[in-house]
Write a protein that holds these residues in place. Structure first.
Motif, PDB file in Angstrom:
ATOM      1  N   VAL A 109       0.845  -1.204   0.000  1.00 40.17           N
ATOM      2  CA  VAL A 109       0.000   0.000   0.000  1.00 40.17           C
ATOM      3  C   VAL A 109       0.874   1.246   0.000  1.00 40.17           C
ATOM      4  O   VAL A 109       0.617   2.204  -0.736  1.00 40.17           O
ATOM      5  CB  VAL A 109      -0.971  -0.013   1.206  1.00 40.17           C
ATOM      6  N   ASN A 110       1.929   1.233   0.815  1.00 38.60           N
ATOM      7  CA  ASN A 110       2.828   2.391   0.868  1.00 38.60           C
ATOM      8  C   ASN A 110       3.530   2.608  -0.470  1.00 38.60           C
ATOM      9  O   ASN A 110       3.653   3.741  -0.927  1.00 38.60           O
ATOM     10  CB  ASN A 110       3.854   2.216   1.985  1.00 38.60           C
ATOM     11  N   ARG A 111       3.988   1.524  -1.106  1.00 42.35           N
ATOM     12  CA  ARG A 111       4.650   1.666  -2.412  1.00 42.35           C
ATOM     13  C   ARG A 111       3.675   2.178  -3.463  1.00 42.35           C
ATOM     14  O   ARG A 111       4.040   3.000  -4.307  1.00 42.35           O
ATOM     15  CB  ARG A 111       5.262   0.339  -2.850  1.00 42.35           C
ATOM     16  N   LEU A 112       2.425   1.725  -3.428  1.00 44.65           N
ATOM     17  CA  LEU A 112       1.416   2.210  -4.371  1.00 44.65           C
ATOM     18  C   LEU A 112       1.182   3.699  -4.164  1.00 44.65           C
ATOM     19  O   LEU A 112       1.106   4.462  -5.130  1.00 44.65           O
ATOM     20  CB  LEU A 112       0.103   1.447  -4.189  1.00 44.65           C
ATOM     21  N   PHE A 113       1.092   4.117  -2.922  1.00 47.45           N
ATOM     22  CA  PHE A 113       0.894   5.531  -2.631  1.00 47.45           C
ATOM     23  C   PHE A 113       2.067   6.350  -3.142  1.00 47.45           C
ATOM     24  O   PHE A 113       1.884   7.413  -3.743  1.00 47.45           O
ATOM     25  CB  PHE A 113       0.711   5.743  -1.128  1.00 47.45           C
ATOM     26  N   ILE A 114       3.285   5.872  -2.926  1.00 45.85           N
ATOM     27  CA  ILE A 114       4.474   6.594  -3.395  1.00 45.85           C
ATOM     28  C   ILE A 114       4.453   6.693  -4.917  1.00 45.85           C
ATOM     29  O   ILE A 114       4.740   7.746  -5.484  1.00 45.85           O
ATOM     30  CB  ILE A 114       5.759   5.904  -2.891  1.00 45.85           C
ATOM     31  N   GLN A 115       4.090   5.603  -5.570  1.00 42.48           N
ATOM     32  CA  GLN A 115       4.035   5.616  -7.029  1.00 42.48           C
ATOM     33  C   GLN A 115       2.987   6.617  -7.526  1.00 42.48           C
ATOM     34  O   GLN A 115       3.235   7.360  -8.473  1.00 42.48           O
ATOM     35  CB  GLN A 115       3.716   4.218  -7.551  1.00 42.48           C
ATOM     36  N   LEU A 116       1.817   6.647  -6.881  1.00 43.47           N
ATOM     37  CA  LEU A 116       0.789   7.605  -7.276  1.00 43.47           C
ATOM     38  C   LEU A 116       1.246   9.039  -7.022  1.00 43.47           C
ATOM     39  O   LEU A 116       0.967   9.936  -7.819  1.00 43.47           O
ATOM     40  CB  LEU A 116      -0.515   7.336  -6.532  1.00 43.47           C
ATOM     41  N   SER A 117       1.970   9.268  -5.933  1.00 44.38           N
ATOM     42  CA  SER A 117       2.479  10.612  -5.638  1.00 44.38           C
ATOM     43  C   SER A 117       3.500  11.038  -6.683  1.00 44.38           C
ATOM     44  O   SER A 117       3.500  12.188  -7.130  1.00 44.38           O
ATOM     45  CB  SER A 117       3.114  10.644  -4.251  1.00 44.38           C
ATOM     46  N   LYS A 118       4.380  10.116  -7.082  1.00 47.64           N
ATOM     47  CA  LYS A 118       5.372  10.436  -8.116  1.00 47.64           C
ATOM     48  C   LYS A 118       4.673  10.751  -9.435  1.00 47.64           C
ATOM     49  O   LYS A 118       5.061  11.688 -10.134  1.00 47.64           O
ATOM     50  CB  LYS A 118       6.348   9.274  -8.300  1.00 47.64           C
ATOM     51  N   GLN A 119       3.655   9.966  -9.756  1.00 46.35           N
ATOM     52  CA  GLN A 119       2.925  10.191 -11.004  1.00 46.35           C
ATOM     53  C   GLN A 119       2.248  11.550 -10.979  1.00 46.35           C
ATOM     54  O   GLN A 119       2.238  12.263 -11.979  1.00 46.35           O
ATOM     55  CB  GLN A 119       1.883   9.083 -11.225  1.00 46.35           C
ATOM     56  N   LYS A 120       1.699  11.934  -9.834  1.00 47.68           N
ATOM     57  CA  LYS A 120       1.066  13.238  -9.708  1.00 47.68           C
ATOM     58  C   LYS A 120       2.108  14.345  -9.857  1.00 47.68           C
ATOM     59  O   LYS A 120       1.845  15.367 -10.491  1.00 47.68           O
ATOM     60  CB  LYS A 120       0.354  13.376  -8.369  1.00 47.68           C
ATOM     61  N   ALA A 121       3.298  14.146  -9.299  1.00 48.78           N
ATOM     62  CA  ALA A 121       4.357  15.141  -9.429  1.00 48.78           C
ATOM     63  C   ALA A 121       4.758  15.299 -10.895  1.00 48.78           C
ATOM     64  O   ALA A 121       4.984  16.416 -11.371  1.00 48.78           O
ATOM     65  CB  ALA A 121       5.558  14.749  -8.583  1.00 48.78           C
ATOM     66  N   ILE A 122       4.811  14.190 -11.622  1.00 51.79           N
ATOM     67  CA  ILE A 122       5.129  14.247 -13.053  1.00 51.79           C
ATOM     68  C   ILE A 122       4.024  14.991 -13.791  1.00 51.79           C
ATOM     69  O   ILE A 122       4.296  15.829 -14.651  1.00 51.79           O
ATOM     70  CB  ILE A 122       5.320  12.822 -13.624  1.00 51.79           C
ATOM     71  N   ASN A 123       2.761  14.695 -13.446  1.00 49.44           N
ATOM     72  CA  ASN A 123       1.630  15.394 -14.064  1.00 49.44           C
ATOM     73  C   ASN A 123       1.716  16.886 -13.812  1.00 49.44           C
ATOM     74  O   ASN A 123       1.508  17.697 -14.717  1.00 49.44           O
ATOM     75  CB  ASN A 123       0.302  14.874 -13.519  1.00 49.44           C
ATOM     76  N   ASN A 124       2.006  17.263 -12.568  1.00 51.05           N
ATOM     77  CA  ASN A 124       2.108  18.682 -12.227  1.00 51.05           C
ATOM     78  C   ASN A 124       3.246  19.344 -12.991  1.00 51.05           C
ATOM     79  O   ASN A 124       3.100  20.459 -13.490  1.00 51.05           O
ATOM     80  CB  ASN A 124       2.315  18.864 -10.727  1.00 51.05           C
ATOM     81  N   ALA A 125       4.393  18.661 -13.093  1.00 50.61           N
ATOM     82  CA  ALA A 125       5.533  19.223 -13.815  1.00 50.61           C
ATOM     83  C   ALA A 125       5.191  19.390 -15.300  1.00 50.61           C
ATOM     84  O   ALA A 125       5.516  20.416 -15.911  1.00 50.61           O
ATOM     85  CB  ALA A 125       6.756  18.335 -13.648  1.00 50.61           C
ATOM     86  N   ASN A 126       4.538  18.390 -15.877  1.00 55.68           N
ATOM     87  CA  ASN A 126       4.162  18.471 -17.293  1.00 55.68           C
ATOM     88  C   ASN A 126       3.132  19.572 -17.524  1.00 55.68           C
ATOM     89  O   ASN A 126       3.198  20.295 -18.508  1.00 55.68           O
ATOM     90  CB  ASN A 126       3.609  17.132 -17.784  1.00 55.68           C
ATOM     91  N   ASN A 127       2.183  19.698 -16.619  1.00 56.37           N
ATOM     92  CA  ASN A 127       1.170  20.744 -16.769  1.00 56.37           C
ATOM     93  C   ASN A 127       1.777  22.124 -16.580  1.00 56.37           C
ATOM     94  O   ASN A 127       1.384  23.069 -17.247  1.00 56.37           O
ATOM     95  CB  ASN A 127       0.025  20.516 -15.786  1.00 56.37           C
ATOM     96  N   ASN A 128       2.715  22.260 -15.657  1.00 58.53           N
ATOM     97  CA  ASN A 128       3.389  23.547 -15.467  1.00 58.53           C
ATOM     98  C   ASN A 128       4.197  23.906 -16.705  1.00 58.53           C
ATOM     99  O   ASN A 128       4.209  25.048 -17.144  1.00 58.53           O
ATOM    100  CB  ASN A 128       4.294  23.518 -14.232  1.00 58.53           C
ATOM    101  N   ALA A 129       4.879  22.928 -17.286  1.00 61.03           N
ATOM    102  CA  ALA A 129       5.661  23.178 -18.492  1.00 61.03           C
ATOM    103  C   ALA A 129       4.734  23.540 -19.658  1.00 61.03           C
ATOM    104  O   ALA A 129       5.035  24.420 -20.461  1.00 61.03           O
ATOM    105  CB  ALA A 129       6.503  21.966 -18.841  1.00 61.03           C
TER     106      ALA A 129
END
Length: 177
Positions: A109-129
């Motif tokens: 569960v913790n690894r899934l949460f970390i993966q989802l958080s990383k994916q969200k960070a990538i989404n935010n970075a892509n949207n900011n760019a």
């Protein structure tokens, strides 16, 4: 039993990463997924923690009972308690196996949460760019680049959201063009 007692303490704090933030106008998919998954992840984590704590308490109580029964066996000539003690020892072993499985599930569960958080960070970075570039992305390309990783979880999320991922069964046209 020192391994299971070392896990006692306060529940893991996911609130720092799961705190609700105002949805971003440029990332409705990520905010929607976050809104959808946050309560479930929190509730699952809390329930797993409660079960884990009760399992630890039960294991300690079983150890205490077994030690008292063993002392009783050594000091007196008891009635037929040996089968009961063997059963209790067996239950203790199964309880330890359940505790180990719960610990493994909590890690997943913790690894899934970390993966989802990383994916969200990538989404935010892509949207900011994308928002700082001179040209605005079209509706079919918004958020697609964030799901192009080879992660099976990213492909499943993309398929559920209807976003095309190259090389997956979810790629292709979203609209009726």
């Amino acid at each position: 039993m020192s391994a299971s007692t070392s896990l006692a303490g306060s529940p893991p704090s996911l609130s720092g990463n799961l705190s609700p933030s105002p949805p971003r106008a440029g990332d409705p998919l990520a905010s929607g997924l976050r809104t959808l998954f946050d309560p479930t992840i929190r509730q699952t984590t809390e329930k797993l923690w409660i079960v884990h704590q009760s399992q630890i308490a039960l294991a300690e109580e079983l150890e205490r009972l077994i030690s008292q029964l063993n002392h009783y066996l050594e000091t007196t000539d008891p009635p037929l308690l040996k089968p009961t003690i063997v059963k209790l020892a067996s239950v203790g072993k199964r309880l330890n196996a359940v505790n180990a499985q719960l610990h493994t599930i909590q890690g997943r569960v913790n690894r899934l949460f970390i993966q989802l958080s990383k994916q969200k960070a990538i989404n935010n970075a892509n949207n900011n760019a994308a928002s700082t570039s001179a040209t605005a992305p079209g509706p079919s390309t918004l958020g697609v680049s964030s799901f192009t990783s080879s992660s099976p979880a990213a492909a499943a999320l993309a398929a559920a959201a209807g976003v095309g991922v190259p090389g997956s069964s979810a790629s292709g046209s979203r609209g009726g063009s």
